[in-house]
Design a protein around this motif. Structure first.
Motif, PDB file in Angstrom:
ATOM      1  N   LYS A 230       0.831  -1.209   0.000  1.00 48.50           N
ATOM      2  CA  LYS A 230       0.000   0.000   0.000  1.00 48.50           C
ATOM      3  C   LYS A 230       0.861   1.253   0.000  1.00 48.50           C
ATOM      4  CE  LYS A 230      -4.247   1.672   0.251  1.00 48.50           C
ATOM      5  NZ  LYS A 230      -5.322   1.280  -0.682  1.00 48.50           N
ATOM      6  N   SER A 231       1.953   1.231   0.771  1.00 47.89           N
ATOM      7  CA  SER A 231       2.841   2.396   0.822  1.00 47.89           C
ATOM      8  C   SER A 231       3.521   2.640  -0.520  1.00 47.89           C
ATOM      9  CB  SER A 231       3.887   2.219   1.923  1.00 47.89           C
ATOM     10  OG  SER A 231       4.842   1.230   1.571  1.00 47.89           O
ATOM     11  N   ARG A 232       3.595   1.596  -1.343  1.00 42.77           N
ATOM     12  CA  ARG A 232       4.202   1.731  -2.672  1.00 42.77           C
ATOM     13  C   ARG A 232       3.144   1.930  -3.748  1.00 42.77           C
ATOM     14  NH1 ARG A 232       8.216  -3.179  -3.460  1.00 42.77           N
ATOM     15  NH2 ARG A 232       9.018  -1.843  -5.116  1.00 42.77           N
ATOM     16  N   ASN A 233       1.938   2.330  -3.321  1.00 48.14           N
ATOM     17  CA  ASN A 233       0.834   2.654  -4.229  1.00 48.14           C
ATOM     18  C   ASN A 233       0.380   1.463  -5.064  1.00 48.14           C
ATOM     19  OD1 ASN A 233       0.711   5.440  -3.471  1.00 48.14           O
ATOM     20  ND2 ASN A 233       2.540   5.792  -4.716  1.00 48.14           N
ATOM     21  N   GLN A 234       0.437   0.273  -4.481  1.00 52.29           N
ATOM     22  CA  GLN A 234      -0.088  -0.916  -5.141  1.00 52.29           C
ATOM     23  C   GLN A 234      -1.576  -0.979  -4.812  1.00 52.29           C
ATOM     24  OE1 GLN A 234       2.201  -2.827  -6.869  1.00 52.29           O
ATOM     25  NE2 GLN A 234       0.619  -4.121  -7.757  1.00 52.29           N
ATOM     26  N   MET A 235      -2.368  -0.222  -5.561  1.00 51.31           N
ATOM     27  CA  MET A 235      -3.759   0.003  -5.208  1.00 51.31           C
ATOM     28  C   MET A 235      -4.669  -1.178  -5.531  1.00 51.31           C
ATOM     29  SD  MET A 235      -3.245   2.848  -3.852  1.00 51.31           S
ATOM     30  CE  MET A 235      -4.934   3.211  -3.391  1.00 51.31           C
ATOM     31  N   ASN A 236      -4.161  -2.188  -6.257  1.00 51.19           N
ATOM     32  CA  ASN A 236      -5.020  -3.317  -6.593  1.00 51.19           C
ATOM     33  C   ASN A 236      -5.182  -4.289  -5.431  1.00 51.19           C
ATOM     34  OD1 ASN A 236      -2.350  -4.106  -6.690  1.00 51.19           O
ATOM     35  ND2 ASN A 236      -2.597  -5.437  -8.462  1.00 51.19           N
ATOM     36  N   LEU A 237      -4.391  -4.140  -4.368  1.00 52.41           N
ATOM     37  CA  LEU A 237      -4.560  -4.974  -3.186  1.00 52.41           C
ATOM     38  C   LEU A 237      -5.740  -4.449  -2.390  1.00 52.41           C
ATOM     39  CD1 LEU A 237      -3.614  -7.243  -1.333  1.00 52.41           C
ATOM     40  CD2 LEU A 237      -2.102  -5.600  -0.217  1.00 52.41           C
ATOM     41  N   ARG A 238      -6.799  -5.262  -2.273  1.00 47.86           N
ATOM     42  CA  ARG A 238      -8.056  -4.803  -1.678  1.00 47.86           C
ATOM     43  C   ARG A 238      -8.237  -5.218  -0.226  1.00 47.86           C
ATOM     44  NH1 ARG A 238      -9.300  -1.249  -5.696  1.00 47.86           N
ATOM     45  NH2 ARG A 238      -9.431  -2.285  -7.722  1.00 47.86           N
ATOM     46  N   ILE A 239      -7.692  -6.375   0.174  1.00 46.11           N
ATOM     47  CA  ILE A 239      -7.968  -6.900   1.504  1.00 46.11           C
ATOM     48  C   ILE A 239      -6.893  -7.901   1.905  1.00 46.11           C
ATOM     49  CG2 ILE A 239      -9.446  -8.721   0.535  1.00 46.11           C
ATOM     50  CD1 ILE A 239     -11.083  -8.573   3.142  1.00 46.11           C
ATOM     51  N   SER A 240      -6.653  -8.011   3.212  1.00 47.06           N
ATOM     52  CA  SER A 240      -5.778  -9.044   3.766  1.00 47.06           C
ATOM     53  C   SER A 240      -6.600  -9.862   4.765  1.00 47.06           C
ATOM     54  CB  SER A 240      -4.567  -8.423   4.466  1.00 47.06           C
ATOM     55  OG  SER A 240      -3.762  -7.712   3.547  1.00 47.06           O
ATOM     56  N   PHE A 241      -6.493 -11.176   4.662  1.00 49.30           N
ATOM     57  CA  PHE A 241      -7.230 -12.082   5.552  1.00 49.30           C
ATOM     58  C   PHE A 241      -6.204 -12.845   6.384  1.00 49.30           C
ATOM     59  CE2 PHE A 241      -9.852 -15.553   6.959  1.00 49.30           C
ATOM     60  CZ  PHE A 241     -11.141 -15.051   6.990  1.00 49.30           C
ATOM     61  N   LEU A 242      -6.240 -12.644   7.704  1.00 48.59           N
ATOM     62  CA  LEU A 242      -5.204 -13.165   8.591  1.00 48.59           C
ATOM     63  C   LEU A 242      -5.787 -14.240   9.499  1.00 48.59           C
ATOM     64  CD1 LEU A 242      -3.780  -9.682   9.696  1.00 48.59           C
ATOM     65  CD2 LEU A 242      -3.372 -10.915   7.544  1.00 48.59           C
TER      66      LEU A 242
END
Length: 380
Positions: A230-242
């Motif tokens: 996200k900090s590198r503007n990878q905007m296609n990452l929508r969610i993280s499931f942990l």
């Protein structure tokens, strides 16, 4: 009992568990994808958590089988981070977690899993496989280096796959596959047609809608990787499931590197929505670490679900809290809940399913999808 009671009590739980039913795609096709190292001019050796150079390695791609080419369905990308203890990446994928992979591909997700990091067969290749309370792999690569390179590789390979490989790579290879090659044998024709079909499927991976998912140490890697992306503007990452993410606060081999990663990234975990699932009886770090992510990480947008009486046994893992005499009783309901909630979360954030968006917060409204420390103005 988790699944049984949920189905019996409350319409919202019944609706949630509908997302736990197997999807319409049957099986999956597995392919190895080589990740090239960074180009000339970029760092070629690891120099710390913040370099994010691209080290060479291999990931496995699982995509739905039985998807007709006439139906141009796109498969959202789900990057799975496995643990690093006890088994190699491949063993986690092929023996411990195939039920998760098969479930996701049945619902039309393309799943990517790290297989090896570093030059194949080299003395410093990272394969995971660190036994509990040991400080290194069998080949001598230290736990600290494994975790550091695993994090870097996750970030770099996710970026390479979504920004470079899928689409452009498949187009290039398809352009070289003609319908007929003079002098080609029948066997070579079959092989070429198979490769053409595979690369056609590659072009159907939806890199604009991607997610991270991870269990145990893999859950923490997924959280940190998501924040970096996200900090590198990878905007296609929508969610993280942990799933029961662990940061290594317990005494033991993971303590130093786990807390080092936590100290580096906990203040910047503002990547994307996070769903965190843990058990109230998790004695292997999953409960305390999940609460740390939820209550202590700054700017984190998260839904925390604690399953009463559940342990760290979300998968049938030897040397864990699993009841090996009755695995199904131990993990059956927990696994059912994990799968249903993961699918609902991915359906909402990757496909825009509004019903799923309501269910992942258990009818309290999507606006409740924030941890107490979140400073986000709105839910994305």
């Amino acid at each position: 009992m988790v699944a049984k009671n949920a189905r019996a009590n409350g319409e919202e739980f019944k609706a949630l568990f509908e997302y736990g039913e197997r999807g319409s795609y049957f099986g999956n096709t597995r392919e190895d994808i080589s990740i090239p190292k960074s180009s000339v001019g970029q760092a070629s050796t690891n120099s710390g958590f913040d370099s994010y150079h691209r080290e060479s390695g291999v990931v496995q791609l699982f995509f739905p089988r039985g998807a007709p080419e006439s139906v141009r369905t796109k498969f959202p990308l789900v990057y799975l981070c496995t643990p690093i203890h006890g088994f190699t990446f491949r063993r986690w994928t092929e023996i411990m977690q195939p039920s998760l992979i098969n479930f996701l591909t049945s619902h039309g997700y393309a799943v990517v899993v790290p297989s090896s990091i570093g030059e194949r067969g080299s003395s410093n290749e990272v394969l995971g496989a660190i036994m509990p309370n040991l400080d290194s792999q069998a080949n001598g690569v230290s736990l600290e280096e494994v975790a550091k390179r695993y994090l870097n590789f996750t970030v770099a390979s996710f970026t390479y796959l979504t920004n470079e490989f899928f689409g452009s790579e498949s187009k290039k290879k398809n352009d070289n596959n003609n319908n007929y090659v003079p002098g080609e044998s029948a066997l070579d024709t079959v092989r070429r047609n198979y490769r053409t079909r595979v690369y056609t499927l590659y072009s159907r991976v939806d890199v604009e809608s991607a997610a991270l998912i991870g269990f145990s140490v893999g859950g923490a890697i997924a959280a940190y990787s998501g924040s970096i992306l996200k900090s590198r503007n990878q905007m296609n990452l929508r969610i993280s499931f942990l799933l029961a993410p662990t940061i290594g606060e317990r005494p033991g081999a993971a303590r130093k590197v786990g807390l080092e990663l936590w100290n580096l990234y906990s203040s910047g975990l503002h990547n994307n929505p996070n769903v965190i699932v843990t058990g109230s009886a998790d004695g292997m770090g999953g409960l305390s670490s999940s609460r740390a992510f939820y209550f202590e990480a700054e700017k984190l947008e998260a839904l925390l679900v604690e399953i009463r009486f559940a342990t760290h046994c979300h998968f049938p893992v030897v040397m864990s809290e699993c009841n090996l005499l009755n695995i199904q009783e131990d993990i059956g309901g927990v696994r059912a809940f994990d799968l249903a909630l993961a699918n609902a979360a991915f359906r909402y954030y990757l496909r825009g399913d509004q019903k799923a968006g309501e269910l992942i917060s258990l009818q309290r409204g999507v606006d409740s999808f924030k941890s107490p420390t979140s400073v986000w103005d709105r839910v994305h």
